[in-house]
Write a protein that holds these residues in place. Structure first.
Motif, PDB file in Angstrom:
ATOM      1  N   ASP A 121       6.184  -7.787  -6.292  1.00 31.81           N
ATOM      2  CA  ASP A 121       4.770  -7.968  -5.934  1.00 31.81           C
ATOM      3  C   ASP A 121       4.198  -6.824  -5.098  1.00 31.81           C
ATOM      4  O   ASP A 121       2.981  -6.704  -4.941  1.00 31.81           O
ATOM      5  CB  ASP A 121       4.588  -9.292  -5.173  1.00 31.81           C
ATOM      6  CG  ASP A 121       4.925 -10.504  -6.022  1.00 31.81           C
ATOM      7  OD1 ASP A 121       4.814 -10.406  -7.261  1.00 31.81           O
ATOM      8  OD2 ASP A 121       5.310 -11.538  -5.443  1.00 31.81           O
ATOM      9  N   PHE A 122       5.077  -6.000  -4.526  1.00 32.81           N
ATOM     10  CA  PHE A 122       4.598  -4.876  -3.722  1.00 32.81           C
ATOM     11  C   PHE A 122       4.066  -3.751  -4.614  1.00 32.81           C
ATOM     12  O   PHE A 122       3.338  -2.882  -4.160  1.00 32.81           O
ATOM     13  CB  PHE A 122       5.728  -4.300  -2.855  1.00 32.81           C
ATOM     14  CG  PHE A 122       6.105  -5.167  -1.697  1.00 32.81           C
ATOM     15  CD1 PHE A 122       5.503  -4.999  -0.462  1.00 32.81           C
ATOM     16  CD2 PHE A 122       7.073  -6.151  -1.836  1.00 32.81           C
ATOM     17  CE1 PHE A 122       5.852  -5.788   0.611  1.00 32.81           C
ATOM     18  CE2 PHE A 122       7.442  -6.950  -0.761  1.00 32.81           C
ATOM     19  CZ  PHE A 122       6.833  -6.777   0.466  1.00 32.81           C
ATOM     20  N   SER A 123       4.467  -3.796  -5.867  1.00 29.94           N
ATOM     21  CA  SER A 123       4.182  -2.706  -6.783  1.00 29.94           C
ATOM     22  C   SER A 123       2.689  -2.360  -6.846  1.00 29.94           C
ATOM     23  O   SER A 123       1.853  -3.215  -7.140  1.00 29.94           O
ATOM     24  CB  SER A 123       4.694  -3.085  -8.186  1.00 29.94           C
ATOM     25  OG  SER A 123       4.389  -2.037  -9.065  1.00 29.94           O
ATOM     26  N   GLY A 124       2.382  -1.116  -6.529  1.00 31.13           N
ATOM     27  CA  GLY A 124       1.010  -0.627  -6.642  1.00 31.13           C
ATOM     28  C   GLY A 124       0.053  -1.041  -5.532  1.00 31.13           C
ATOM     29  O   GLY A 124      -1.076  -0.554  -5.471  1.00 31.13           O
ATOM     30  N   LEU A 125       0.499  -1.937  -4.624  1.00 33.51           N
ATOM     31  CA  LEU A 125      -0.387  -2.343  -3.518  1.00 33.51           C
ATOM     32  C   LEU A 125      -0.676  -1.141  -2.634  1.00 33.51           C
ATOM     33  O   LEU A 125       0.241  -0.431  -2.230  1.00 33.51           O
ATOM     34  CB  LEU A 125       0.289  -3.411  -2.652  1.00 33.51           C
ATOM     35  CG  LEU A 125      -0.004  -4.887  -2.828  1.00 33.51           C
ATOM     36  CD1 LEU A 125       0.606  -5.661  -1.659  1.00 33.51           C
ATOM     37  CD2 LEU A 125      -1.500  -5.173  -2.923  1.00 33.51           C
ATOM     38  N   LYS A 126      -1.946  -0.946  -2.329  1.00 35.03           N
ATOM     39  CA  LYS A 126      -2.313   0.161  -1.431  1.00 35.03           C
ATOM     40  C   LYS A 126      -2.145  -0.323   0.008  1.00 35.03           C
ATOM     41  O   LYS A 126      -3.020  -1.010   0.552  1.00 35.03           O
ATOM     42  CB  LYS A 126      -3.769   0.529  -1.653  1.00 35.03           C
ATOM     43  CG  LYS A 126      -3.980   1.676  -2.611  1.00 35.03           C
ATOM     44  CD  LYS A 126      -5.396   2.171  -2.428  1.00 35.03           C
ATOM     45  CE  LYS A 126      -5.645   3.446  -3.178  1.00 35.03           C
ATOM     46  NZ  LYS A 126      -7.044   3.875  -2.990  1.00 35.03           N
ATOM     47  N   VAL A 127      -1.021   0.026   0.607  1.00 33.88           N
ATOM     48  CA  VAL A 127      -0.705  -0.484   1.942  1.00 33.88           C
ATOM     49  C   VAL A 127      -0.910   0.603   2.997  1.00 33.88           C
ATOM     50  O   VAL A 127      -0.354   1.696   2.876  1.00 33.88           O
ATOM     51  CB  VAL A 127       0.768  -0.939   2.030  1.00 33.88           C
ATOM     52  CG1 VAL A 127       1.065  -1.555   3.395  1.00 33.88           C
ATOM     53  CG2 VAL A 127       1.100  -1.935   0.930  1.00 33.88           C
ATOM     54  N   ARG A 128      -1.679   0.276   4.019  1.00 36.33           N
ATOM     55  CA  ARG A 128      -1.756   1.209   5.146  1.00 36.33           C
ATOM     56  C   ARG A 128      -0.468   1.108   5.944  1.00 36.33           C
ATOM     57  O   ARG A 128      -0.016   0.000   6.267  1.00 36.33           O
ATOM     58  CB  ARG A 128      -2.939   0.856   6.048  1.00 36.33           C
ATOM     59  CG  ARG A 128      -2.986   1.659   7.358  1.00 36.33           C
ATOM     60  CD  ARG A 128      -2.228   0.984   8.504  1.00 36.33           C
ATOM     61  NE  ARG A 128      -2.192   1.812   9.711  1.00 36.33           N
ATOM     62  CZ  ARG A 128      -1.729   1.414  10.883  1.00 36.33           C
ATOM     63  NH1 ARG A 128      -1.261   0.200  11.019  1.00 36.33           N
ATOM     64  NH2 ARG A 128      -1.701   2.227  11.917  1.00 36.33           N
TER      65      ARG A 128
END
Ligand code: TF8
Length: 335
Positions: A164-171
């Protein structure tokens, strides 16, 4: 009763001609900057520290707190301490690894499992070793305060597994270890100063950020996020740093009072975080966010897959530092 006591003391002093009370203390205005807001438990800690300082210095040592990054972000404020133009800052260790690479040890994913073991390491021998490194860079760490275990929030979808982390734009904080940890998870990690996070989430320039519940609450990130996952992926401490250049001009009594009262404030701050954590979580849920827990299996899987970050950054942090903390944790855990 108090009045009588005061009068008696004053009289006794007048008769004996002894030195005025608190002669070892000068009037000092100590600016303490913070990136977080005044209602964060750091506020309670600073209040307790001030009460302690009032008693010890007869009101001569005064803290003035600046909130919400009013004097600049963690890194900027820390540099102001190093050049002797600001007295103090409560900062995360993470933005400072560019100055002191060894501090990166605290950014390693899943290093601490409980607050209790973090306290043992930070308030003990290992914490002292880090303090010596800070000292060599012009920074006196009065005490380790608490930021807390970090959890992920985002505006896109529930995160309950590695994929689910895939591609998430995380600061992420401006720190290579955090950057790698999230890139390794498959996220699109973007380093950014804390002060820019709220508006970047609001404008959807980023999808996600990670911070303890009390920060998601007091910095109002819940207003611009939809999902939270209790990842507990890192415990990054706060440092109560003092400018060494300024500290060195203080009397020994002033220095001791500051060190002792920073510990008093630390204990209050940690306690308030423990109490507020649950309330902050409730507030986040009441605001309509969906809060997810990771299954023990998924937590173990994510932890396992993250261990590569340790190897990758060991040389930069210092092999002795990484091995040192792991050995100490082993002792604490009794395995
Ligand atoms: C971060 C940190 C910050 C704190 C704060 C600015 O995400 O966790 O919340 O250092 O004091 O940048």
């Amino acid at each position: 009763m108090r009045k009588i006591l005061f009068a008696t003391t004053a009289l006794a002093m007048a008769i004996s001609g002894s030195a005025p009370a608190f002669a070892e203390f000068n009037s000092r205005n100590i600016r303490v900057s913070n990136g977080i807001n005044a209602d964060h438990p750091v506020g309670n800690g600073i209040k307790a520290m001030q009460e302690c300082l009032d008693q010890k210095s007869g009101g001569k040592l005064k803290l003035t707190a600046f909130w919400g990054g009013a004097l600049g972000g963690d890194l900027q404020a820390t540099q102001a301490l190093r050049s002797g133009v600001q007295e103090a800052v409560v900062t995360s260790s993470s933005p400072l690894v560019g100055i002191i690479p060894a501090l990166g040890v605290f950014d390693l994913p899943f290093l601490f499992s409980t607050p209790a073991e973090a306290y043992k390491v930070l308030d003990g021998k290992f914490g002292d070793q880090m303090n010596q490194k800070l000292d060599a860079s012009g920074l006196v760490n009065l005490a380790y305060w608490e930021n807390g275990f970090r959890n992920l929030s985002n505006s896109q979808h529930p995160v309950t597994k590695w994929e689910d982390f895939s591609g998430l734009k995380v600061r992420v904080m401006q720190n290579n270890i955090f950057l790698d940890t999230f890139q390794n998870l498959g996220a699109n990690a973007t380093p950014m100063a804390f002060g820019e996070v709220y508006s970047a989430l609001e404008t959807k320039a980023i999808d996600a950020q990670e911070n303890p519940y009390v920060t998601i609450d007091t910095s109002k990130f819940f207003e611009v996020q939809k999902y939270v996952t209790e990842t507990n992926h890192a415990y990054t401490p706060f440092l109560f740093l003092f400018s060494k250049a300024i500290f060195n001009t203080y009397t020994p009594e002033e220095q001791t009072a500051l060190r002792e009262c920073a510990v008093v404030g630390r204990d209050v701050e940690r306690q308030v975080i423990a109490d507020l954590n649950k309330k902050s979580l409730e507030k986040i849920k009441e605001a309509g966010l969906q809060v997810n827990q990771l299954s023990p299996e998924e937590q173990a899987r994510i932890r396992e897959k993250s261990m590569i970050v340790y190897e990758k950054h060991k040389a930069q942090i210092g092999p002795d530092v990484v091995d040192g903390i792991l050995a100490e944790l082993k002792t604490i855990r009794g395995n």
